[in-house]
Enzyme design. Structure first.
Site, mmCIF file in Angstrom:
data_model
loop_
_atom_site.group_PDB
_atom_site.id
_atom_site.type_symbol
_atom_site.label_atom_id
_atom_site.label_comp_id
_atom_site.label_asym_id
_atom_site.label_seq_id
_atom_site.Cartn_x
_atom_site.Cartn_y
_atom_site.Cartn_z
ATOM 1 N N ASP A 251 86.507 -22.121 59.033
ATOM 2 C CA ASP A 251 85.029 -22.620 59.654
ATOM 3 C C ASP A 251 84.736 -24.002 59.205
ATOM 4 O O ASP A 251 84.190 -25.096 59.862
ATOM 5 C CB ASP A 251 83.949 -21.770 59.292
ATOM 6 C CG ASP A 251 83.647 -21.359 57.679
ATOM 7 O OD1 ASP A 251 84.694 -21.737 56.837
ATOM 8 O OD2 ASP A 251 82.514 -20.914 57.419
ATOM 9 N N ALA B 72 81.399 -9.818 46.896
ATOM 10 C CA ALA B 72 82.468 -8.896 47.497
ATOM 11 C C ALA B 72 83.186 -9.604 48.428
ATOM 12 O O ALA B 72 83.662 -9.067 49.442
ATOM 13 C CB ALA B 72 81.777 -7.459 47.784
ATOM 14 N N GLY B 73 82.644 -10.888 49.016
ATOM 15 C CA GLY B 73 82.927 -11.520 50.183
ATOM 16 C C GLY B 73 82.334 -10.846 51.554
ATOM 17 O O GLY B 73 83.074 -11.118 52.465
ATOM 18 N N LEU B 74 81.287 -10.423 51.376
ATOM 19 C CA LEU B 74 80.547 -9.706 52.727
ATOM 20 C C LEU B 74 79.223 -10.629 52.757
ATOM 21 O O LEU B 74 78.433 -10.205 53.487
ATOM 22 C CB LEU B 74 80.445 -8.275 52.276
ATOM 23 C CG LEU B 74 81.644 -7.305 52.265
ATOM 24 C CD1 LEU B 74 81.029 -6.040 51.836
ATOM 25 C CD2 LEU B 74 82.386 -7.459 53.173
ATOM 26 N N SER B 75 79.433 -11.886 52.365
ATOM 27 C CA SER B 75 78.247 -12.672 52.491
ATOM 28 C C SER B 75 76.807 -12.272 52.309
ATOM 29 O O SER B 75 75.830 -12.374 52.845
ATOM 30 C CB SER B 75 78.254 -13.134 54.046
ATOM 31 O OG SER B 75 77.552 -13.847 54.709
ATOM 32 N N SER C 287 62.507 -10.869 42.970
ATOM 33 C CA SER C 287 63.777 -10.086 43.204
ATOM 34 C C SER C 287 63.752 -8.688 42.641
ATOM 35 O O SER C 287 63.717 -8.275 41.382
ATOM 36 C CB SER C 287 64.974 -11.014 42.593
ATOM 37 O OG SER C 287 66.095 -10.007 42.537
ATOM 38 N N GLU D 274 72.673 -23.632 50.962
ATOM 39 C CA GLU D 274 73.747 -23.409 49.791
ATOM 40 C C GLU D 274 74.491 -24.260 49.467
ATOM 41 O O GLU D 274 74.915 -24.299 48.576
ATOM 42 C CB GLU D 274 74.498 -22.461 50.661
ATOM 43 C CG GLU D 274 75.713 -21.694 50.028
ATOM 44 C CD GLU D 274 75.910 -20.272 50.239
ATOM 45 O OE1 GLU D 274 75.481 -19.354 50.921
ATOM 46 O OE2 GLU D 274 77.307 -19.709 49.842
ATOM 47 N N ASP E 272 79.088 -17.707 57.966
ATOM 48 C CA ASP E 272 78.102 -16.529 57.575
ATOM 49 C C ASP E 272 76.706 -16.511 57.762
ATOM 50 O O ASP E 272 75.853 -15.711 58.211
ATOM 51 C CB ASP E 272 78.053 -16.564 55.979
ATOM 52 C CG ASP E 272 79.469 -16.421 55.218
ATOM 53 O OD1 ASP E 272 80.481 -16.195 56.024
ATOM 54 O OD2 ASP E 272 79.706 -16.682 53.971
HETATM 55 C C1 GLA Z 1 82.870 -17.946 52.539
HETATM 56 C C2 GLA Z 1 82.108 -19.035 53.191
HETATM 57 C C3 GLA Z 1 82.552 -19.257 54.584
HETATM 58 C C4 GLA Z 1 84.029 -19.250 54.652
HETATM 59 C C5 GLA Z 1 84.565 -18.035 54.351
HETATM 60 C C6 GLA Z 1 86.325 -18.199 54.237
HETATM 61 O O1 GLA Z 1 82.593 -16.724 53.049
HETATM 62 O O2 GLA Z 1 80.881 -19.037 53.018
HETATM 63 O O3 GLA Z 1 81.841 -20.318 54.966
HETATM 64 O O4 GLA Z 1 84.590 -20.382 54.483
HETATM 65 O O5 GLA Z 1 84.180 -17.905 52.762
HETATM 66 O O6 GLA Z 1 86.488 -17.922 55.675
#
Ligand code: GLA
Length: 474
Positions: free
Chosen positions: A125, A211-214, A156, A248, A260
């Site tokens: 991205d 966890a990489g789930l934004s 929170s 961010e 995301d």
């Molecule tokens: C994170 C970032 C995204 C993207 C991913 C990797 O989630 O927030 O913008 O770069 O990593 O694909």
């Protein structure tokens, strides 16, 4: 079959018994409604049960918009899952509304934005490339009500902590603090010229953190949506995504791309979104009927700001800077082919060359993945996912041993087409594409084998692709 719904009265033809899946295929309005500037009907997913269409009619009437919605119906009864998940959304929203009243003594409106999982297109991205995420039915919730002054107060529920800012403060310093994802959005909205006013907010995140789930983008987008609505303002989904990304980047200090935030704004139930991160145009792609995506959490926490994320981005910028001097018209790694890279590989260090090779090859995989979804070919998508993982592991070096183990174990299971790391990396989750009939056995056995191999318990998420940010209670 088509149903039409105009001016607040539904005309359902066809006489199905039980709930029917309705896809809003077109929304048009003669009013300059802020909410209709690019959003679907607020608070109503683009697929809705008949009952939820009723809710939509009431909303539109209250706001005195003249709107025509056209639905395409699927002659398919819902097997309960959609209905159940929309009930859960309502329940959760009501609970937060009650807690807000207790905390601030005011009535609140409640908004939510989903987490996401990326099917393919990782670290593309911020190179102007292509991504293919899906919004998950896990949300961050924000209850909000306006204040008389210029303060934003936020509590929170996850951390039991309070934070606040004055909107006139032009030097907000929140980096490293959780409130950056909320107060940073307020500041970013002001920087974008949105005259948001003071508000009380209560936030509860249900997207697993790190966890990489934004989870961050879901907080930002839900907070942005809430702050705008509390001020009687609105922007288009793409504008809100851009404002939240800026928050961010500038206030939380993570140089993330746009995927995301776009997903949290524009997600659509039952669809993946293929996004061109240069033009921000997107295409909705239907998911497979007989195969399901399953997310497995390695329980290894990542942290963008502290990890190599910004360093990977810097490597890509180095490659772009050098190659744009060699090849006319190159503005980003998106503009390169693998042949271009080969030709000029001597101009790059070995590491920077591998980073660029990942990005260029991954863009090609996303384009191929689009055909896989369009043609209904899970075998092809599975193969592309496995290639994507190898590239992220070896060329981009954002995997870790636990995640590699999860992917390997997943690929050994029956009924699995493919598996890969998803999200920013350095831990986090994998996504696997599994035959629908095998999903439960897959989850059970993978969790067991992962624990045997690593001593860690994995969380398995069998999720539904959901809609993007919306008001949860009308
Ligand atoms: C994170 C970032 C995204 C993207 C991913 C990797 O989630 O927030 O913008 O770069 O990593 O694909």
């Amino acid at each position: 079959m088509r149903s039409e719904f105009a001016g607040g009265r539904a005309d359902k033809r066809g006489g199905h018994a039980g709930p029917i899946l309705l896809h809003i295929s077109r929304v048009s309005s003669n009013a300059n409604s802020p909410f209709l500037a690019g959003w679907s009907a607020p608070g109503v997913g683009r697929s809705a049960t008949c009952e939820r269409v009723g809710a939509c009619a009431i909303y539109l009437k209250l706001n005195e918009f003249s709107v025509n919605l056209e639905f395409e119906t699927e002659a398919k009864s819902l097997a309960g899952s959609d209905v159940t998940s929309s009930n859960l959304v309502l329940q959760q929203a009501r609970i937060l509304q009650d807690q807000f009243k207790e905390l601030y003594g005011q009535n609140a409106r409640v908004y939510c934005a989903p987490g996401r999982v990326n099917l393919i297109g990782e670290h593309t991205d911020y190179n102007d490339g292509f991504v293919m995420p899906v919004a998950m039915d896990m949300y961050t919730w924000v209850a909000a009500a306006p204040r008389e002054d210029t303060q934003v107060h936020v509590y929170s529920r996850n951390l039991s902590e309070h934070a606040e800012m004055d909107l006139r403060d032009t030097n907000l310093q929140v980096q490293g603090h959780w409130s950056a994802y909320v107060l940073g959005v307020a500041a970013s909205l002001r920087l974008a010229g949105q005259k948001v006013c003071g508000a009380n907010l209560l936030v509860e995140g249900k997207v697993p953190m790190g966890a990489g789930l934004s989870s961050s983008a879901s907080v930002e987008v839900a907070a942005g949506f809430a702050l705008l609505a509390a001020s009687g303002l609105s922007v288009t989904p793409v504008e809100l995504a851009t404002i939240c990304q800026r928050a961010e980047n500038e206030f939380a200090g993570a140089r993330c791309g746009i995927m995301d935030q776009m997903m949290a704004c524009c997600g659509r139930a039952n669809y993946a979104l293929m996004l061109d991160c240069r033009s921000l145009e997107f295409q909705l792609l239907p998911l497979f009927p007989d195969a399901q995506f399953v997310v497995c959490n390695s329980m290894v926490k990542h942290d963008h700001a502290a990890s190599g994320y910004n360093a990977r981005r810097a490597d890509c910028e180095t490659a772009t800077r050098i190659l744009s001097g060699e090849i006319p018209g190159v503005r980003a790694l998106r503009d390169l082919t693998l042949m271009d890279l080969e030709r000029f590989s001597q101009s790059l260090t070995e590491v920077v060359y591998r980073r660029a090779r990942h990005v260029v090859s991954e863009n090609g995989r996303v384009l191929a993945a689009r055909s896989a979804l369009e043609r209904g070919d899970p075998e092809l998508l599975g193969r592309l996912m496995r290639e994507s993982h190898r590239s992220l592991r070896d060329d981009y070096e954002v995997s870790c041993p636990e995640v590699d183990t999860l992917v390997e174990l997943a690929c050994e299971q029956d009924g699995v087409y493919g598996s890969r790391i998803t999200g920013g990396g350095f831990g986090g989750c994998t996504i696997s594409l599994v035959q629908r009939s095998q999903v439960e056995e897959f989850g059970r056995s993978l969790a067991q084998r992962y624990e045997q191999a690593t001593g860690k318990k994995s969380d398995i998420y069998i999720f539904q692709a959901s809609d993007g940010a919306r008001e949860a209670l009308q």
